[in-house]
Scaffold this active site. Structure first.
Site, PDB file in Angstrom:
ATOM      1  N   CYS A  29      46.104  30.111  93.458  1.00 45.85           N
ATOM      2  CA  CYS A  29      45.031  31.065  93.119  1.00 45.85           C
ATOM      3  C   CYS A  29      45.382  31.873  91.868  1.00 45.85           C
ATOM      4  CB  CYS A  29      44.814  31.979  94.326  1.00 45.85           C
ATOM      5  SG  CYS A  29      43.770  33.405  94.017  1.00 45.85           S
ATOM      6  N   CYS A  32      44.918  35.663  92.186  1.00 51.11           N
ATOM      7  CA  CYS A  32      45.989  36.233  93.017  1.00 51.11           C
ATOM      8  C   CYS A  32      47.193  36.588  92.155  1.00 51.11           C
ATOM      9  CB  CYS A  32      46.423  35.246  94.098  1.00 51.11           C
ATOM     10  SG  CYS A  32      45.138  34.824  95.292  1.00 51.11           S
TER      11      CYS A  32
END
Length: 101
Positions: A29, A32
């Site tokens: 991600c 993230c």
């Protein structure tokens, strides 16, 4: 930051007396990875306990709290989620949404 797992989640998050911000993230991600240094700054500056939970390795916790997207931040107080933030946001917005501003 605390590394959270299915095995230590109850002790590290649910049984703590102080608030804990749980960062639901995944290795793949991009957002993230963008929010991680911001969370480190908030933890250092505000003294807020932050735990990181890899959703790929701990899908049961993700499902338990209805997390459908990463990054998702859940603020726990007294063992209960009280705030949810979905997506990567700038530091000032995260602090405002967490009531730290």
């Amino acid at each position: 930051m605390i590394t959270l797992t299915t095995e230590n989640f109850e002790e590290q998050v649910l049984k703590r007396d102080e608030p804990v911000l749980v960062d639901f993230w995944a290795e793949w991600c991009g957002p993230c990875k963008m929010v991680a240094p911001v969370l480190e700054q908030i933890e250092a500056e505000r003294g807020l306990t932050i735990g990181k939970l890899n959703t790929d390795e701990n899908p049961a916790i993700m499902a338990r709290y209805g997390v459908m997207a990463v990054p998702t931040l859940l603020l726990f107080e007294n063992g209960e989620p009280v705030k949810q933030i979905i997506g990567a946001k700038p530091k000032r917005l995260l602090e405002a949404e967490l009531g730290l501003a």
